[in-house]
Design a protein around this motif. Structure first.
Motif, PDB file in Angstrom:
ATOM      1  N   TYR A 122      80.946  85.915  74.908  1.00 31.12           N
ATOM      2  CA  TYR A 122      80.074  84.751  74.712  1.00 31.12           C
ATOM      3  C   TYR A 122      80.917  83.520  74.403  1.00 31.12           C
ATOM      4  CZ  TYR A 122      76.014  82.091  72.889  1.00 31.12           C
ATOM      5  OH  TYR A 122      75.032  81.160  72.671  1.00 31.12           O
ATOM      6  N   THR A 123      81.848  83.673  73.467  1.00 31.31           N
ATOM      7  CA  THR A 123      82.707  82.545  73.080  1.00 31.31           C
ATOM      8  C   THR A 123      83.612  82.119  74.222  1.00 31.31           C
ATOM      9  OG1 THR A 123      82.656  83.123  70.734  1.00 31.31           O
ATOM     10  CG2 THR A 123      84.540  81.831  71.507  1.00 31.31           C
ATOM     11  N   GLU A 124      84.186  83.077  74.919  1.00 30.11           N
ATOM     12  CA  GLU A 124      85.078  82.735  76.029  1.00 30.11           C
ATOM     13  C   GLU A 124      84.331  81.953  77.102  1.00 30.11           C
ATOM     14  OE1 GLU A 124      88.249  86.467  75.830  1.00 30.11           O
ATOM     15  OE2 GLU A 124      86.502  86.569  77.140  1.00 30.11           O
ATOM     16  N   LYS A 125      83.150  82.423  77.491  1.00 24.03           N
ATOM     17  CA  LYS A 125      82.374  81.736  78.528  1.00 24.03           C
ATOM     18  C   LYS A 125      81.959  80.340  78.061  1.00 24.03           C
ATOM     19  CE  LYS A 125      82.201  84.853  81.827  1.00 24.03           C
ATOM     20  NZ  LYS A 125      80.986  85.621  82.109  1.00 24.03           N
ATOM     21  N   LEU A 126      81.571  80.222  76.809  1.00 25.49           N
ATOM     22  CA  LEU A 126      81.149  78.933  76.269  1.00 25.49           C
ATOM     23  C   LEU A 126      82.300  77.930  76.289  1.00 25.49           C
ATOM     24  CD1 LEU A 126      78.970  77.223  74.813  1.00 25.49           C
ATOM     25  CD2 LEU A 126      79.849  78.151  72.662  1.00 25.49           C
ATOM     26  N   LEU A 127      83.483  78.367  75.876  1.00 24.12           N
ATOM     27  CA  LEU A 127      84.630  77.461  75.818  1.00 24.12           C
ATOM     28  C   LEU A 127      85.143  77.108  77.212  1.00 24.12           C
ATOM     29  CD1 LEU A 127      86.585  78.870  72.738  1.00 24.12           C
ATOM     30  CD2 LEU A 127      85.070  76.894  72.869  1.00 24.12           C
ATOM     31  N   ILE A 128      85.021  78.033  78.140  1.00 30.45           N
ATOM     32  CA  ILE A 128      85.395  77.727  79.530  1.00 30.45           C
ATOM     33  C   ILE A 128      84.493  76.629  80.074  1.00 30.45           C
ATOM     34  CG2 ILE A 128      85.361  78.623  81.894  1.00 30.45           C
ATOM     35  CD1 ILE A 128      86.342  81.303  80.731  1.00 30.45           C
ATOM     36  N   GLN A 129      83.189  76.729  79.792  1.00 31.63           N
ATOM     37  CA  GLN A 129      82.250  75.691  80.222  1.00 31.63           C
ATOM     38  C   GLN A 129      82.587  74.336  79.609  1.00 31.63           C
ATOM     39  OE1 GLN A 129      78.278  77.048  79.310  1.00 31.63           O
ATOM     40  NE2 GLN A 129      78.392  78.791  80.710  1.00 31.63           N
ATOM     41  N   ARG A 130      83.162  74.345  78.412  1.00 30.06           N
ATOM     42  CA  ARG A 130      83.510  73.100  77.724  1.00 30.06           C
ATOM     43  C   ARG A 130      84.898  72.585  78.101  1.00 30.06           C
ATOM     44  NH1 ARG A 130      81.348  74.224  71.504  1.00 30.06           N
ATOM     45  NH2 ARG A 130      79.110  74.085  71.996  1.00 30.06           N
ATOM     46  N   GLY A 131      85.593  73.299  78.983  1.00 27.64           N
ATOM     47  CA  GLY A 131      86.890  72.834  79.452  1.00 27.64           C
ATOM     48  C   GLY A 131      88.044  73.155  78.535  1.00 27.64           C
ATOM     49  N   ALA A 132      87.914  74.158  77.670  1.00 24.28           N
ATOM     50  CA  ALA A 132      88.991  74.521  76.760  1.00 24.28           C
ATOM     51  C   ALA A 132      90.147  75.167  77.516  1.00 24.28           C
ATOM     52  CB  ALA A 132      88.466  75.479  75.693  1.00 24.28           C
ATOM     53  N   VAL A 163      67.952  80.994  65.107  1.00 26.38           N
ATOM     54  CA  VAL A 163      68.508  80.713  66.428  1.00 26.38           C
ATOM     55  C   VAL A 163      67.373  80.590  67.436  1.00 26.38           C
ATOM     56  CG1 VAL A 163      70.663  81.922  65.910  1.00 26.38           C
ATOM     57  CG2 VAL A 163      68.809  83.166  67.012  1.00 26.38           C
ATOM     58  N   THR A 164      67.536  79.701  68.390  1.00 26.01           N
ATOM     59  CA  THR A 164      66.516  79.546  69.425  1.00 26.01           C
ATOM     60  C   THR A 164      66.642  80.666  70.444  1.00 26.01           C
ATOM     61  OG1 THR A 164      67.965  78.101  70.724  1.00 26.01           O
ATOM     62  CG2 THR A 164      66.466  77.041  69.156  1.00 26.01           C
ATOM     63  N   GLU A 165      65.545  81.009  71.062  1.00 28.25           N
ATOM     64  CA  GLU A 165      65.549  82.080  72.054  1.00 28.25           C
ATOM     65  C   GLU A 165      66.497  81.763  73.202  1.00 28.25           C
ATOM     66  OE1 GLU A 165      62.320  84.531  74.845  1.00 28.25           O
ATOM     67  OE2 GLU A 165      61.625  83.131  73.293  1.00 28.25           O
ATOM     68  N   ARG A 166      66.565  80.485  73.597  1.00 27.75           N
ATOM     69  CA  ARG A 166      67.426  80.124  74.721  1.00 27.75           C
ATOM     70  C   ARG A 166      68.916  80.242  74.389  1.00 27.75           C
ATOM     71  NH1 ARG A 166      65.141  75.500  72.805  1.00 27.75           N
ATOM     72  NH2 ARG A 166      66.501  73.889  71.950  1.00 27.75           N
ATOM     73  N   SER A 167      69.256  80.257  73.096  1.00 25.97           N
ATOM     74  CA  SER A 167      70.676  80.336  72.725  1.00 25.97           C
ATOM     75  C   SER A 167      71.219  81.755  72.771  1.00 25.97           C
ATOM     76  CB  SER A 167      70.884  79.780  71.309  1.00 25.97           C
ATOM     77  OG  SER A 167      70.405  80.696  70.322  1.00 25.97           O
ATOM     78  N   LEU A 168      70.353  82.752  72.865  1.00 24.57           N
ATOM     79  CA  LEU A 168      70.773  84.135  72.703  1.00 24.57           C
ATOM     80  C   LEU A 168      71.853  84.549  73.695  1.00 24.57           C
ATOM     81  CD1 LEU A 168      67.322  85.849  72.030  1.00 24.57           C
ATOM     82  CD2 LEU A 168      69.000  85.031  70.370  1.00 24.57           C
ATOM     83  N   VAL A 169      71.694  84.145  74.931  1.00 28.86           N
ATOM     84  CA  VAL A 169      72.658  84.543  75.967  1.00 28.86           C
ATOM     85  C   VAL A 169      73.057  83.325  76.811  1.00 28.86           C
ATOM     86  CG1 VAL A 169      71.908  86.943  76.097  1.00 28.86           C
ATOM     87  CG2 VAL A 169      70.741  85.218  77.471  1.00 28.86           C
TER      88      VAL A 169
END
Length: 283
Positions: A122-132, A163-169
């Motif tokens: 989850y963290t890896e995908k999120l940070l890739i989307q943010r350009g890390a 947490v919001t439902e949309r944040s889960l995945v």
């Protein structure tokens, strides 16, 4: 030396001083060297007081540090007790001190899950989307794994995240990754209250409030650009009020767990269906 409210940053820097001093002598010997009362050394190292620039200079010089090092550390220390303190997003030490010393951790995740409840993917995908960068991702994952130990500690604080439902995945586009994240949340469902899709939250900023038994509370805002620590009593009270409002619109603990289980089942069915469709025909 000024008596001021303790903060996670003052604890972090005090611990750095203690580690540095411990290479040379114990606290009583060090206090004698500086002609200080031992309690003065202890209070500084525990982040309970704001030492003067002269105190810091004496302390660090006794540890063998030069003028440039002393000046740089003193600049860091001046902001340690500020009502609002911001630092680089890549700094994970201060927040670790906040979590380790908290008696209660309560937060709100709007677009993303809180770090303590994320899988590595989850963290890896999120940070890739943010350009890390790969190095930034590596450091963030390492920090996340270390911070998550607090949930398994014998002295674990009371923890609850709305947490919001949309944040889960949110950043996960493959069913297998979503299943792993949902399974982690289900195992830790006692820490989770889900805000279902359709509910409108009056606050969009994600934040966490850390309550401490012997220190004022800290509100923490983490974004991709900076980490902001808030010690202002009025601002912290507003965060508490918002968390209380979330309690009225979120699912109950049992219903939150049921939603996680239902979504996990749906992804499992999708994986089985995909595998069946991709299986070569034996005809």
């Amino acid at each position: 030396m000024e008596q001021t409210p303790i903060t996670p940053r003052s604890c972090e820097l005090g611990d750095e001083l203690r580690t540095l001093r411990a290479k040379f002598s114990n606290g009583h010997e060090f206090a004698s060297l500086l002609d200080w009362d031992p309690s003065k050394v202890s209070n500084i190292e525990r982040g309970k007081v704001r030492p003067t620039d002269l105190d810091l200079a004496q302390y660090l010089t006794a540890c063998g540090k030069g003028r440039g090092w002393v000046a740089e550390f003193s600049d860091f220390y001046r902001t340690a007790f500020d009502l609002y303190f911001a630092q680089a997003a890549s700094n994970f030490k201060t927040i670790s001190f906040a979590e380790a010393s908290a008696s209660t951790i309560t937060g709100f995740g709007n677009a993303t899950l809180p770090v303590l409840l994320r899988t590595t993917e989850y963290t890896e995908k999120l940070l890739i989307q943010r350009g890390a960068t790969p190095e930034q991702i590596k450091d963030a994952v390492r920090s996340q794994q270390e911070r998550q130990r607090v949930l398994g500690s014998a002295y674990r604080p009371e923890v609850l995240f709305y947490v919001t439902e949309r944040s889960l995945v949110a950043p996960l586009d493959e069913a297998r990754g979503r299943m792993d994240q949902l399974e982690l949340l289900r195992r830790n469902s006692r820490f989770v209250r889900v805000i279902p899709d359709g509910e409108i939250t009056p606050f969009s900023t994600e934040f966490t409030v850390y309550e401490h038994k012997k220190a004022p509370a800290t509100a923490f805002v983490d974004c991709e650009f900076a980490k902001v620590f808030v010690h202002d009593a009025t601002a912290v009270a507003q965060c508490r009020a918002f968390l209380a409002a979330l309690d009225t619109i979120s699912l109950s603990p049992a219903d939150s767990k049921e939603l996680l289980s239902r979504q996990l089942t749906e992804d499992y069915v999708a994986v089985i269906k995909t595998a069946t469709e991709e299986r070569p025909s034996t005809d």
